[in-house]
Design a protein around this motif. Structure first.
Motif: not given
Length: 144
Positions: A12-16, A35-36, A48-50, A103-110
């Motif tokens: 997980i890539h987070s600002p925290y 989420l990588e 997953i896009e659905q 989603r961009e390839n293997n990255h999910l923006r949440v």
């Protein structure tokens, strides 16, 4: 007792960067995180896009594992960790419901996580309110 083995599927890539910077509950966060998903697990993202919301399970790798009682932020009394949502617990598995923004390839923006940057991602599942929401569920000690 059988052997228990978890597999990290991503990070997980987070600002925290530290616990004090994160909100006490994921629903209080408006931050967008990524989420990588590791390449070996990318095929699991098919369709997953659905999905509008995800159950995100991750490991709180910077917390104490020997805590059995704590005072929750919403109270003043000592409670057992199994009766509250403290990240400090024998198995520090976090559970969040996050909105999937893209989603961009293997990255999910949440949006809607309280994870620290670099937290190990254990699993993701689709959230469905018809299945996962229980009307009237409560934590009795919070109501007092």
């Amino acid at each position: 007792m059988s052997k228990l083995e978890l597999v990290q599927i991503g990070v997980i890539h987070s600002p925290y960067l530290e616990r004090s910077a994160a909100p006490r509950q994921e629903r209080l966060s408006e931050e967008i995180m990524t989420l990588e998903i590791y390449p070996a697990y990318v095929n699991g993202l098919k369709d997953i896009e659905q999905v509008s919301h995800l159950i995100v399970l991750y490991w709180c790798d910077r917390t104490q594992r020997d805590t059995l009682q704590t005072v929750p932020p919403s109270g003043t009394d000592l409670r057992g960790v199994f009766a509250c949502r403290s990240p400090s617990r024998p198995n520090p598995i976090a559970f969040c419901v996050a909105e999937l923004l893209g989603r961009e390839n293997n990255h999910l923006r949440v949006r809607g996580l309280d994870a620290l940057d670099g937290s190990p991602l254990l699993d993701i599942k689709p959230y469905a309110s018809a299945i996962d929401s229980i009307t009237g569920a409560r934590i009795g000690w919070q109501e007092k």
